[in-house]
Design a protein around this motif. Sequence first.
Motif, mmCIF file in Angstrom:
data_model
loop_
_atom_site.group_PDB
_atom_site.id
_atom_site.type_symbol
_atom_site.label_atom_id
_atom_site.label_comp_id
_atom_site.label_asym_id
_atom_site.label_seq_id
_atom_site.Cartn_x
_atom_site.Cartn_y
_atom_site.Cartn_z
ATOM 1 N N PHE A 16 -9.091 8.549 84.074
ATOM 2 C CA PHE A 16 -7.760 8.073 83.708
ATOM 3 C C PHE A 16 -6.985 9.221 83.088
ATOM 4 C CE2 PHE A 16 -10.110 7.830 79.813
ATOM 5 C CZ PHE A 16 -9.194 8.059 78.799
ATOM 6 N N SER A 17 -5.736 8.984 82.782
ATOM 7 C CA SER A 17 -4.929 9.976 82.079
ATOM 8 C C SER A 17 -4.158 9.301 80.951
ATOM 9 C CB SER A 17 -3.967 10.683 83.044
ATOM 10 O OG SER A 17 -3.167 9.747 83.741
ATOM 11 N N MET A 18 -3.773 10.111 79.955
ATOM 12 C CA MET A 18 -3.110 9.588 78.760
ATOM 13 C C MET A 18 -1.990 10.546 78.357
ATOM 14 S SD MET A 18 -4.816 8.646 75.028
ATOM 15 C CE MET A 18 -5.310 10.348 74.676
ATOM 16 N N ASP A 19 -0.888 9.974 77.863
ATOM 17 C CA ASP A 19 0.249 10.789 77.444
ATOM 18 C C ASP A 19 1.113 9.970 76.482
ATOM 19 O OD1 ASP A 19 1.957 12.932 77.253
ATOM 20 O OD2 ASP A 19 2.669 12.853 79.321
ATOM 21 N N ASN A 20 2.056 10.643 75.837
ATOM 22 C CA ASN A 20 3.068 9.983 75.000
ATOM 23 C C ASN A 20 2.450 9.120 73.905
ATOM 24 O OD1 ASN A 20 5.111 11.113 76.679
ATOM 25 N ND2 ASN A 20 4.763 9.467 78.161
ATOM 26 N N LEU A 21 1.632 9.742 73.065
ATOM 27 C CA LEU A 21 0.989 9.048 71.958
ATOM 28 C C LEU A 21 1.986 8.847 70.821
ATOM 29 C CD1 LEU A 21 -1.309 10.540 73.586
ATOM 30 C CD2 LEU A 21 -2.607 10.545 71.457
ATOM 31 N N THR A 22 1.935 7.679 70.197
ATOM 32 C CA THR A 22 2.721 7.376 69.004
ATOM 33 C C THR A 22 1.779 6.761 67.981
ATOM 34 O OG1 THR A 22 4.698 6.945 70.345
ATOM 35 C CG2 THR A 22 4.701 6.128 68.075
ATOM 36 N N TYR A 23 1.841 7.242 66.744
ATOM 37 C CA TYR A 23 0.918 6.738 65.727
ATOM 38 C C TYR A 23 1.534 6.916 64.345
ATOM 39 C CZ TYR A 23 -0.068 11.738 65.834
ATOM 40 O OH TYR A 23 0.068 13.113 65.849
ATOM 41 N N GLN A 24 0.980 6.171 63.396
ATOM 42 C CA GLN A 24 1.507 6.234 62.036
ATOM 43 C C GLN A 24 1.375 7.645 61.496
ATOM 44 O OE1 GLN A 24 -0.499 3.685 59.263
ATOM 45 N NE2 GLN A 24 0.920 4.098 57.598
ATOM 46 N N ALA A 25 2.453 8.141 60.896
ATOM 47 C CA ALA A 25 2.445 9.502 60.358
ATOM 48 C C ALA A 25 1.461 9.618 59.206
ATOM 49 C CB ALA A 25 3.843 9.884 59.891
ATOM 50 N N ILE A 26 0.799 10.765 59.141
ATOM 51 C CA ILE A 26 -0.167 11.036 58.085
ATOM 52 C C ILE A 26 0.516 11.917 57.038
ATOM 53 C CG2 ILE A 26 -2.391 12.101 57.548
ATOM 54 C CD1 ILE A 26 -3.004 11.523 60.621
ATOM 55 N N PRO A 27 0.584 11.468 55.778
ATOM 56 C CA PRO A 27 1.280 12.253 54.755
ATOM 57 C C PRO A 27 0.681 13.646 54.603
ATOM 58 C CG PRO A 27 0.773 10.048 53.964
ATOM 59 C CD PRO A 27 0.023 10.225 55.253
ATOM 60 N N VAL A 59 -4.605 5.665 59.511
ATOM 61 C CA VAL A 59 -3.448 5.133 60.223
ATOM 62 C C VAL A 59 -3.687 3.652 60.486
ATOM 63 C CG1 VAL A 59 -2.924 7.347 61.330
ATOM 64 C CG2 VAL A 59 -4.371 5.695 62.519
ATOM 65 N N THR A 60 -2.621 2.934 60.764
ATOM 66 C CA THR A 60 -2.750 1.501 61.067
ATOM 67 C C THR A 60 -2.095 1.132 62.390
ATOM 68 O OG1 THR A 60 -0.738 1.014 59.807
ATOM 69 C CG2 THR A 60 -2.841 0.844 58.625
ATOM 70 N N ALA A 61 -1.443 2.105 63.058
ATOM 71 C CA ALA A 61 -0.724 1.799 64.298
ATOM 72 C C ALA A 61 -0.895 2.929 65.300
ATOM 73 C CB ALA A 61 0.754 1.568 64.006
ATOM 74 N N PHE A 62 -0.991 2.538 66.593
ATOM 75 C CA PHE A 62 -1.174 3.525 67.657
ATOM 76 C C PHE A 62 -0.675 2.939 68.969
ATOM 77 C CE2 PHE A 62 -3.650 4.924 71.319
ATOM 78 C CZ PHE A 62 -3.508 6.303 71.267
ATOM 79 N N SER A 63 -0.069 3.786 69.802
ATOM 80 C CA SER A 63 0.244 3.397 71.171
ATOM 81 C C SER A 63 0.215 4.642 72.046
ATOM 82 C CB SER A 63 1.606 2.699 71.281
ATOM 83 O OG SER A 63 2.657 3.632 71.197
ATOM 84 N N ALA A 64 0.035 4.454 73.355
ATOM 85 C CA ALA A 64 0.040 5.565 74.302
ATOM 86 C C ALA A 64 0.220 5.025 75.705
ATOM 87 C CB ALA A 64 -1.260 6.368 74.217
ATOM 88 N N ASP A 65 0.655 5.901 76.605
ATOM 89 C CA ASP A 65 0.735 5.566 78.022
ATOM 90 C C ASP A 65 -0.578 5.935 78.701
ATOM 91 O OD1 ASP A 65 3.352 4.685 77.823
ATOM 92 O OD2 ASP A 65 4.197 6.659 78.303
ATOM 93 N N PHE A 66 -1.050 5.043 79.567
ATOM 94 C CA PHE A 66 -2.293 5.273 80.308
ATOM 95 C C PHE A 66 -2.021 5.077 81.793
ATOM 96 C CE2 PHE A 66 -3.600 4.181 76.065
ATOM 97 C CZ PHE A 66 -4.684 5.010 75.818
ATOM 98 N N ASN A 67 -2.727 5.862 82.609
ATOM 99 C CA ASN A 67 -2.536 5.817 84.055
ATOM 100 C C ASN A 67 -3.870 5.919 84.764
ATOM 101 O OD1 ASN A 67 -1.279 5.794 86.555
ATOM 102 N ND2 ASN A 67 -0.645 7.929 86.491
ATOM 103 N N PHE A 68 -3.985 5.159 85.845
ATOM 104 C CA PHE A 68 -5.076 5.315 86.805
ATOM 105 C C PHE A 68 -6.409 4.733 86.389
ATOM 106 C CE2 PHE A 68 -3.713 7.452 90.570
ATOM 107 C CZ PHE A 68 -4.834 7.483 91.404
ATOM 108 N N PHE A 69 -6.457 3.914 85.331
ATOM 109 C CA PHE A 69 -7.686 3.160 85.094
ATOM 110 C C PHE A 69 -7.975 2.338 86.350
ATOM 111 C CE2 PHE A 69 -7.234 3.560 80.392
ATOM 112 C CZ PHE A 69 -8.559 3.906 80.121
ATOM 113 N N ALA A 70 -9.245 2.216 86.710
ATOM 114 C CA ALA A 70 -9.608 1.523 87.944
ATOM 115 C C ALA A 70 -9.539 0.007 87.782
ATOM 116 C CB ALA A 70 -11.006 1.931 88.398
#
Length: 216
Positions: free
Chosen positions: A181-192, A120-131
Amino acid sequence: MKKHTLYTATALLLLSCTATHAGLTSFINDEPGFATATAALTMSSQNFNSFTEDSANFGNGGSLTIGDLTLSGTVTSTTRNFIDAGTINSYAGFDFDGTPFLPSQVGTSDSLTITFAGDVTAFSADFNFFADLRTSYFTLNNTANDTLDVYFNANEINNIGFVSDTPFTTITITSSATDGFSMDNLTYQAIPEPSSMALAGLTCIGAFFIRRSFKR
């Protein structure tokens, strides 16, 4: 090694701007920018909402495969490294919108790794509560060994995205100090799918033989 350190300019923002360096572009709280940068790609997403009860813990060298990605962590805890779907909110405020999410913990010797089933070449996600006052490191296993260093404000939900010109298959998250921390709503390049790749290969072979027949 390509390495870029990003620091916040005010106490109210995670980062003051989007930073770019050769080969790795980051999108910090800039989902429209990330969407524009990945417009030509086919993207996949994972929000863990298919879970109706808590998953097994995947800390201490374990792993959890969800579709075309695998999660693995080093911390073993009843409140870390699992998909929180049944109790929702192991720690007050760790969830995002009352739906299943991933609580984890990283540090100088502890990590969370996201492994994709292909390049993959792209990734994003929501993160919460890092100190606050700690830097978190997102290390890619590509040939450039790209690392994105992010200096967080505490207890804020932030979206972190990046696009690399060098494909990667894993992202390893660590921190300058022990940090939950917590993580949710990941978006990334689709893998064929393998079948799609095989079909593409057959198409190329067919085109090759057609060209040869015309040349004759």
